[in-house]
Design an enzyme around this catalytic site. Structure first.
Site, PDB file in Angstrom:
ATOM      1  N   CYS A   1      -4.132  -1.494  -1.903  1.00 17.12           N
ATOM      2  CA  CYS A   1      -4.362  -0.057  -2.057  1.00 17.12           C
ATOM      3  C   CYS A   1      -5.367   0.102  -3.190  1.00 17.12           C
ATOM      4  O   CYS A   1      -5.099  -0.336  -4.318  1.00 17.12           O
ATOM      5  CB  CYS A   1      -3.040   0.621  -2.413  1.00 17.12           C
ATOM      6  SG  CYS A   1      -3.225   2.341  -2.906  1.00 17.12           S
ATOM      7  N   ASN A   2      -6.515   0.675  -2.889  1.00 16.36           N
ATOM      8  CA  ASN A   2      -7.543   0.812  -3.931  1.00 16.36           C
ATOM      9  C   ASN A   2      -7.070   1.676  -5.087  1.00 16.36           C
ATOM     10  O   ASN A   2      -7.405   1.416  -6.244  1.00 16.36           O
ATOM     11  CB  ASN A   2      -8.799   1.448  -3.331  1.00 16.36           C
ATOM     12  CG  ASN A   2      -9.573   0.473  -2.482  1.00 16.36           C
ATOM     13  OD1 ASN A   2     -10.403  -0.267  -2.991  1.00 16.36           O
ATOM     14  ND2 ASN A   2      -9.290   0.447  -1.198  1.00 16.36           N
TER      15      ASN A   2
ATOM     16  N   ASP B   1       0.878  -1.179   0.000  1.00 17.62           N
ATOM     17  CA  ASP B   1       0.000   0.000   0.000  1.00 17.62           C
ATOM     18  C   ASP B   1       0.914   1.227   0.000  1.00 17.62           C
ATOM     19  O   ASP B   1       2.129   1.108   0.195  1.00 17.62           O
ATOM     20  CB  ASP B   1      -0.883  -0.016   1.270  1.00 17.62           C
ATOM     21  CG  ASP B   1      -1.809   1.185   1.346  1.00 17.62           C
ATOM     22  OD1 ASP B   1      -2.347   1.599   0.294  1.00 17.62           O
ATOM     23  OD2 ASP B   1      -2.001   1.734   2.453  1.00 17.62           O
TER      24      ASP B   1
ATOM     25  N   CYS C   1     -11.044   3.023   0.436  1.00 18.74           N
ATOM     26  CA  CYS C   1      -9.593   3.237   0.573  1.00 18.74           C
ATOM     27  C   CYS C   1      -9.189   2.395   1.768  1.00 18.74           C
ATOM     28  O   CYS C   1      -9.913   2.365   2.785  1.00 18.74           O
ATOM     29  CB  CYS C   1      -9.297   4.715   0.829  1.00 18.74           C
ATOM     30  SG  CYS C   1      -7.627   5.052   1.439  1.00 18.74           S
ATOM     31  N   THR C   2      -8.060   1.720   1.670  1.00 27.11           N
ATOM     32  CA  THR C   2      -7.706   0.760   2.727  1.00 27.11           C
ATOM     33  C   THR C   2      -7.346   1.444   4.055  1.00 27.11           C
ATOM     34  O   THR C   2      -7.275   0.776   5.088  1.00 27.11           O
ATOM     35  CB  THR C   2      -6.560  -0.158   2.273  1.00 27.11           C
ATOM     36  OG1 THR C   2      -5.457   0.662   1.862  1.00 27.11           O
ATOM     37  CG2 THR C   2      -6.994  -1.037   1.126  1.00 27.11           C
ATOM     38  N   HIS C   3      -7.136   2.751   4.023  1.00 23.46           N
ATOM     39  CA  HIS C   3      -6.899   3.466   5.279  1.00 23.46           C
ATOM     40  C   HIS C   3      -8.198   3.674   6.076  1.00 23.46           C
ATOM     41  O   HIS C   3      -8.153   3.824   7.292  1.00 23.46           O
ATOM     42  CB  HIS C   3      -6.292   4.854   5.008  1.00 23.46           C
ATOM     43  CG  HIS C   3      -4.845   4.840   4.663  1.00 23.46           C
ATOM     44  ND1 HIS C   3      -4.373   4.402   3.453  1.00 23.46           N
ATOM     45  CD2 HIS C   3      -3.747   5.229   5.375  1.00 23.46           C
ATOM     46  CE1 HIS C   3      -3.060   4.531   3.431  1.00 23.46           C
ATOM     47  NE2 HIS C   3      -2.653   5.023   4.581  1.00 23.46           N
TER      48      HIS C   3
ATOM     49  N   TYR D   1      -0.904   8.301  -2.623  1.00 20.50           N
ATOM     50  CA  TYR D   1      -1.043   7.872  -4.020  1.00 20.50           C
ATOM     51  C   TYR D   1      -2.278   8.524  -4.667  1.00 20.50           C
ATOM     52  O   TYR D   1      -2.379   8.587  -5.877  1.00 20.50           O
ATOM     53  CB  TYR D   1      -1.230   6.343  -4.084  1.00 20.50           C
ATOM     54  CG  TYR D   1       0.026   5.509  -4.032  1.00 20.50           C
ATOM     55  CD1 TYR D   1       1.262   6.056  -3.696  1.00 20.50           C
ATOM     56  CD2 TYR D   1      -0.036   4.135  -4.325  1.00 20.50           C
ATOM     57  CE1 TYR D   1       2.397   5.253  -3.647  1.00 20.50           C
ATOM     58  CE2 TYR D   1       1.096   3.336  -4.282  1.00 20.50           C
ATOM     59  CZ  TYR D   1       2.308   3.897  -3.940  1.00 20.50           C
ATOM     60  OH  TYR D   1       3.426   3.097  -3.896  1.00 20.50           O
ATOM     61  N   GLY D   2      -3.214   8.942  -3.796  1.00 17.62           N
ATOM     62  CA  GLY D   2      -4.549   9.345  -4.242  1.00 17.62           C
ATOM     63  C   GLY D   2      -4.623  10.431  -5.294  1.00 17.62           C
ATOM     64  O   GLY D   2      -5.588  10.514  -6.028  1.00 17.62           O
TER      65      GLY D   2
HETATM   66  N1  DGL Z   1      -4.699   3.307   0.932  1.00 19.49           N
HETATM   67  C1  DGL Z   1      -4.813   3.762  -0.385  1.00 19.49           C
HETATM   68  C2  DGL Z   1      -6.100   3.381  -1.067  1.00 19.49           C
HETATM   69  O1  DGL Z   1      -6.648   2.361  -0.707  1.00 19.49           O
HETATM   70  C3  DGL Z   1      -4.228   5.047  -0.843  1.00 19.49           C
HETATM   71  C4  DGL Z   1      -4.160   6.230  -0.003  1.00 19.49           C
HETATM   72  C5  DGL Z   1      -3.290   7.286  -0.609  1.00 19.49           C
HETATM   73  O2  DGL Z   1      -2.076   7.114  -0.575  1.00 19.49           O
HETATM   74  O3  DGL Z   1      -3.828   8.260  -1.155  1.00 19.49           O
HETATM   75  O4  DGL Z   1      -6.540   4.032  -1.969  1.00 19.49           O
END
Ligand code: DGL
Length: 251
Positions: free
Chosen positions: A74-75, A11, A181-183, A43-44
């Site tokens: 990570c989505n 992720d 989002c996995t967070h 990453y978003g």
């Molecule tokens: N945890 C990530 C997701 O599932 C990305 C979060 C990020 O870095 O923006 O999208």
């Protein structure tokens, strides 16, 4: 591929721990190598090309370590790069998370739905295909710019303030919440506090089942009766991330 080797899971940070947590319920005896790319998060809001490159770097680490399968936890990375990675690295199975929007279609179609995800996920072609296939016509898509970042930071006050500012207007108006989002499963209680009684949809338990099926089909299940190992790698070598990661896992 050797069944004794580890499963790579990655992720942009520690959010993917919510995916690993579900995987461990189903596959506790496997060995895992978790890669948190905190040097390059979030990453978003990155472009497709940037995400492809970051993912490739991580995949190359897993391949060097002889991982037998790779979980994209990570989505955003999954929405933008899963197909690209599967084409480029055809020999290794990729299991990719996606927002649990189909589950809303399957289990709660008639209810108003709020999808929370990064801007990258919501704007991606892959998510749009999923959305238009299972659209219940009562769905709000909310790109949560910056939210994963403050969850990564772990500042409770900032998280509460963000949720109040961005979610309070939906209180009493939505029944389903897709944690795209996995967070976000890490702040499920805080989201509930702002939105009131809602049902959460998280893709991680489905991914865990799917991973098990893929390994079984390819005869890659690690056949031993002992708990496996979990190795944590962080691209900025953050000891603090490592500590939080294992604290969440052990909860
Ligand atoms: N945890 C990530 C997701 O599932 C990305 C979060 C990020 O870095 O923006 O999208």
């Amino acid at each position: 591929m050797n069944k004794n080797e580890a499963i790579g899971i990655f992720d942009s940070g520690i959010g993917g721990v919510t995916v690993l947590r579900e995987i461990l319920k189903v596959l506790p005896n496997e060995n895992y190598m978790y890669y948190s790319d905190s040097k390059n998060n979030p990453y978003g809001d990155k472009s497709d090309d940037q995400i492809h490159e970051l993912c490739e770097n991580i995949v190359n680490v897993f391949i060097e370590q002889k991982c037998k399968a790779i979980v994209i936890a990570c989505n955003t990375a999954s929405a933008k790069s899963a197909q690209y990675l599967r084409q480029k690295y055809a020999d290794i199975p990729f299991i990719a998370i996606e927002p649990a929007y189909k589950m809303v279609y399957d289990y709660a179609y008639s209810e108003s739905t709020l999808v929370l995800a990064t801007k990258g996920t919501i704007e991606s072609e892959k998510f749009n295909l999923l959305y238009h296939t299972y659209d219940n016509h009562k769905t709000i898509l909310l790109p949560c710019v910056g939210l994963a970042d403050i969850i990564e930071e772990g500042n409770r006050e900032k998280i509460k303030k963000y949720l109040k500012e961005h979610l309070e207007l939906f209180r009493g108006k939505v029944k389903n919440v897709v944690l795209g989002c996995t967070h976000y499963p890490l702040i499920q209680d805080e989201i509930q506090e702002v939105l009131g009684e809602v049902t959460f949809f998280n893709g991680a338990p489905y991914l865990a089942k799917h991973l098990q099926e893929v390994l079984e089909k390819k005869d890659l299940i690690h056949n031993n009766n002992e708990k496996g190992t979990i190795q944590f790698i962080d691209s900025s070598n953050s000891e603090q991330k490592k500590k939080r990661f294992f604290e969440i896992l052990e909860k």
